[in-house]
Design a protein around this motif. Structure first.
Motif, PDB file in Angstrom:
ATOM      1  N   ASP A 218      14.044  -6.216   7.704  1.00  0.00           N
ATOM      2  CA  ASP A 218      13.938  -7.652   7.994  1.00  0.00           C
ATOM      3  C   ASP A 218      15.103  -8.432   7.398  1.00  0.00           C
ATOM      4  N   ILE A 219      15.494  -8.067   6.169  1.00  0.00           N
ATOM      5  CA  ILE A 219      16.624  -8.738   5.509  1.00  0.00           C
ATOM      6  C   ILE A 219      17.910  -8.490   6.313  1.00  0.00           C
ATOM      7  N   ALA A 220      18.104  -7.223   6.712  1.00  0.00           N
ATOM      8  CA  ALA A 220      19.325  -6.857   7.445  1.00  0.00           C
ATOM      9  C   ALA A 220      19.400  -7.586   8.789  1.00  0.00           C
ATOM     10  N   ARG A 221      18.254  -7.706   9.461  1.00  0.00           N
ATOM     11  CA  ARG A 221      18.249  -8.364  10.780  1.00  0.00           C
ATOM     12  C   ARG A 221      18.486  -9.864  10.669  1.00  0.00           C
ATOM     13  N   GLU A 222      18.135 -10.421   9.527  1.00  0.00           N
ATOM     14  CA  GLU A 222      18.413 -11.843   9.302  1.00  0.00           C
ATOM     15  C   GLU A 222      19.921 -12.102   9.297  1.00  0.00           C
ATOM     16  N   SER A 223      20.700 -11.048   8.991  1.00  0.00           N
ATOM     17  CA  SER A 223      22.156 -11.202   8.934  1.00  0.00           C
ATOM     18  C   SER A 223      22.772 -11.381  10.321  1.00  0.00           C
ATOM     19  N   GLY A 224      22.030 -10.955  11.360  1.00  0.00           N
ATOM     20  CA  GLY A 224      22.529 -11.107  12.727  1.00  0.00           C
ATOM     21  C   GLY A 224      23.593 -10.096  13.103  1.00  0.00           C
ATOM     22  N   LYS A 225      23.783  -9.054  12.302  1.00  0.00           N
ATOM     23  CA  LYS A 225      24.819  -8.054  12.583  1.00  0.00           C
ATOM     24  C   LYS A 225      24.334  -7.048  13.623  1.00  0.00           C
ATOM     25  N   PRO A 226      25.278  -6.298  14.243  1.00  0.00           N
ATOM     26  CA  PRO A 226      24.913  -5.308  15.263  1.00  0.00           C
ATOM     27  C   PRO A 226      23.964  -4.239  14.704  1.00  0.00           C
ATOM     28  N   GLU A 227      23.181  -3.627  15.608  1.00  0.00           N
ATOM     29  CA  GLU A 227      22.144  -2.671  15.209  1.00  0.00           C
ATOM     30  C   GLU A 227      22.716  -1.490  14.428  1.00  0.00           C
ATOM     31  N   GLN A 228      23.904  -0.976  14.863  1.00  0.00           N
ATOM     32  CA  GLN A 228      24.480   0.182  14.166  1.00  0.00           C
ATOM     33  C   GLN A 228      24.916  -0.176  12.741  1.00  0.00           C
ATOM     34  N   VAL A 229      25.351  -1.422  12.570  1.00  0.00           N
ATOM     35  CA  VAL A 229      25.728  -1.886  11.228  1.00  0.00           C
ATOM     36  C   VAL A 229      24.471  -2.049  10.382  1.00  0.00           C
ATOM     37  N   ILE A 230      23.411  -2.565  11.007  1.00  0.00           N
ATOM     38  CA  ILE A 230      22.138  -2.765  10.308  1.00  0.00           C
ATOM     39  C   ILE A 230      21.593  -1.434   9.786  1.00  0.00           C
ATOM     40  N   GLU A 231      21.685  -0.385  10.597  1.00  0.00           N
ATOM     41  CA  GLU A 231      21.186   0.936  10.192  1.00  0.00           C
ATOM     42  C   GLU A 231      21.899   1.440   8.945  1.00  0.00           C
ATOM     43  N   LYS A 232      23.217   1.235   8.894  1.00  0.00           N
ATOM     44  CA  LYS A 232      23.982   1.663   7.720  1.00  0.00           C
ATOM     45  C   LYS A 232      23.632   0.814   6.491  1.00  0.00           C
ATOM     46  N   MET A 233      23.390  -0.475   6.729  1.00  0.00           N
ATOM     47  CA  MET A 233      22.989  -1.365   5.636  1.00  0.00           C
ATOM     48  C   MET A 233      21.663  -0.905   5.033  1.00  0.00           C
ATOM     49  N   ILE A 234      20.721  -0.574   5.902  1.00  0.00           N
ATOM     50  CA  ILE A 234      19.397  -0.136   5.446  1.00  0.00           C
ATOM     51  C   ILE A 234      19.499   1.173   4.676  1.00  0.00           C
ATOM     52  N   GLU A 235      20.301   2.101   5.200  1.00  0.00           N
ATOM     53  CA  GLU A 235      20.489   3.399   4.543  1.00  0.00           C
ATOM     54  C   GLU A 235      21.042   3.210   3.129  1.00  0.00           C
ATOM     55  N   GLY A 236      22.043   2.343   3.011  1.00  0.00           N
ATOM     56  CA  GLY A 236      22.653   2.093   1.707  1.00  0.00           C
ATOM     57  C   GLY A 236      21.696   1.408   0.743  1.00  0.00           C
ATOM     58  N   ARG A 237      20.910   0.468   1.264  1.00  0.00           N
ATOM     59  CA  ARG A 237      19.982  -0.274   0.405  1.00  0.00           C
ATOM     60  C   ARG A 237      18.809   0.595  -0.037  1.00  0.00           C
ATOM     61  N   MET A 238      18.365   1.502   0.821  1.00  0.00           N
ATOM     62  CA  MET A 238      17.275   2.407   0.436  1.00  0.00           C
ATOM     63  C   MET A 238      17.761   3.415  -0.609  1.00  0.00           C
ATOM     64  N   LYS A 239      19.011   3.824  -0.492  1.00  0.00           N
ATOM     65  CA  LYS A 239      19.583   4.728  -1.488  1.00  0.00           C
ATOM     66  C   LYS A 239      19.653   4.014  -2.850  1.00  0.00           C
ATOM     67  N   LYS A 240      20.021   2.742  -2.822  1.00  0.00           N
ATOM     68  CA  LYS A 240      20.072   1.946  -4.044  1.00  0.00           C
ATOM     69  C   LYS A 240      18.665   1.767  -4.624  1.00  0.00           C
ATOM     70  N   PHE A 241      17.691   1.550  -3.743  1.00  0.00           N
ATOM     71  CA  PHE A 241      16.297   1.410  -4.167  1.00  0.00           C
ATOM     72  C   PHE A 241      15.824   2.669  -4.888  1.00  0.00           C
ATOM     73  N   MET A 242      16.116   3.835  -4.315  1.00  0.00           N
ATOM     74  CA  MET A 242      15.726   5.102  -4.935  1.00  0.00           C
ATOM     75  C   MET A 242      16.386   5.277  -6.305  1.00  0.00           C
ATOM     76  N   ALA A 243      17.638   4.839  -6.402  1.00  0.00           N
ATOM     77  CA  ALA A 243      18.370   4.945  -7.665  1.00  0.00           C
ATOM     78  C   ALA A 243      17.766   4.031  -8.737  1.00  0.00           C
ATOM     79  N   GLU A 244      17.088   2.989  -8.287  1.00  0.00           N
ATOM     80  CA  GLU A 244      16.489   2.049  -9.228  1.00  0.00           C
ATOM     81  C   GLU A 244      15.107   2.486  -9.702  1.00  0.00           C
ATOM     82  N   VAL A 245      14.336   3.133  -8.827  1.00  0.00           N
ATOM     83  CA  VAL A 245      12.924   3.380  -9.157  1.00  0.00           C
ATOM     84  C   VAL A 245      12.562   4.825  -9.449  1.00  0.00           C
ATOM     85  N   THR A 246      13.417   5.798  -9.128  1.00  0.00           N
ATOM     86  CA  THR A 246      13.079   7.200  -9.402  1.00  0.00           C
ATOM     87  C   THR A 246      13.878   7.721 -10.592  1.00  0.00           C
TER      88      THR A 246
END
Length: 291
Positions: free
Chosen positions: A209-237
């Protein structure tokens, strides 16, 4: 549904959002507090999805280890003054030792401790000290080797935060460093596979939802999500977190270098998750005067 001032206040305190933003979030989500937090995060108006972490209960967490088994027990009292009482501490130490012989909190409360059940021992102590007490939680951990650590120790083996770490390997010094890391950083799980799938999916949806608020293309959004989930895992595991002893490596990398496999951990903090009941003094006075 009508949104109350109390709901707005709680959401503001848990997210740091402004009053109007909090009210709008609750209105948009029909008063669902968790959904409102996610809505604020999506709009970039909340820093984290954590609820207010205020804790009310005092008391102690005690740890005990015997061979490859460790246990952590939280015993609550009303005041920190009682937590410093030698009689209370002696009771908590005895309860922790007894916890090594049982497998659940229910079994612990019913276990024999000097001719009485643990529950009766606590009840007697309430009568003696004059303050409410409860054995709230018990957590058990087994492994090749279990190491314990107590943060802010009130006396040996008990304090405000108790940590157990299970390892395969011989380096107890390293295991204790990991326990100190856990006390400080409070990871949610050992690794990705240990995380609640619902927690992961909820975070992924928020990031989408955050990524889509940016209005960027879908392929860019997918990479954004991948990077942010990796950061999330680094924070909580735990194994993916930067090691507090050496932030240049993760806990998992440091474990490999030490020839150790971290197989599990337990972290209990006094009063964790207990909501503070705040009294509105003016309302109480008005209520009494009307009575």
């Amino acid at each position: 549904m009508a949104i109350t001032a109390q709901q707005v206040k709680e959401l503001r305190e848990s997210t740091g959002a402004g009053m109007m933003d909090a009210k709008k979030a609750l209105t948009e989500t029909g008063g669902d507090m968790d959904a409102a937090v996610d809505w604020l995060r999506t709009k970039g108006l909340a820093k984290a999805a954590k609820k207010s972490g205020r804790t009310a209960a005092e008391g102690l967490v005690a740890v005990a280890v015997e061979g490859g088994t460790g246990v952590a027990v939280e015993v609550n009292s009303e005041t920190d003054f009682v937590a410093k009482n030698a009689d209370f501490q002696e009771m908590v130490r005895g309860i922790a030792a007894k916890a090594l012989t049982v497998s659940s909190l229910e079994e612990l409360l019913a276990a024999d401790m000097g001719g009485k059940t643990v529950q009766d021992v606590v009840t007697d102590k309430i009568a003696t000290i004059g303050e409410n007490m409860t054995v709230r939680r018990m957590a058990k951990l087994t492994g090749g080797k279990v190491v314990s650590y107590v943060h802010n120790a009130a006396t040996e083996g008990m304090g405000k935060i108790g940590v157990l770490v299970a390892i395969d390997g011989a380096d107890e010094t390293f295991a204790r460093q990991v326990a100190m890391h856990i006390a400080a950083v409070n990871p949610a799980a050992l690794d990705e596979s240990d995380l609640d799938p619902a927690v992961v999916e909820k975070e992924r949806q928020v990031q989408i939802d955050i990524a889509r608020e940016s209005g960027k293309p879908e392929q860019v959004i997918e990479k954004m999500i991948e990077g942010r989930m990796k950061k999330f895992m680094a924070e909580v595991t735990l194994l993916n977190q930067a090691f507090v002893v050496n932030p240049d490596v993760t806990v998992g990398q440091a474990a490999t270098e030490a020839g150790v496999t971290v197989t599990g951990f337990v972290r209990l903090e006094v009063g964790e998750g207990i909501e503070v009941q705040k009294e509105d003094f003016a309302a109480e006075v008005a209520k009494v005067s009307q009575g």
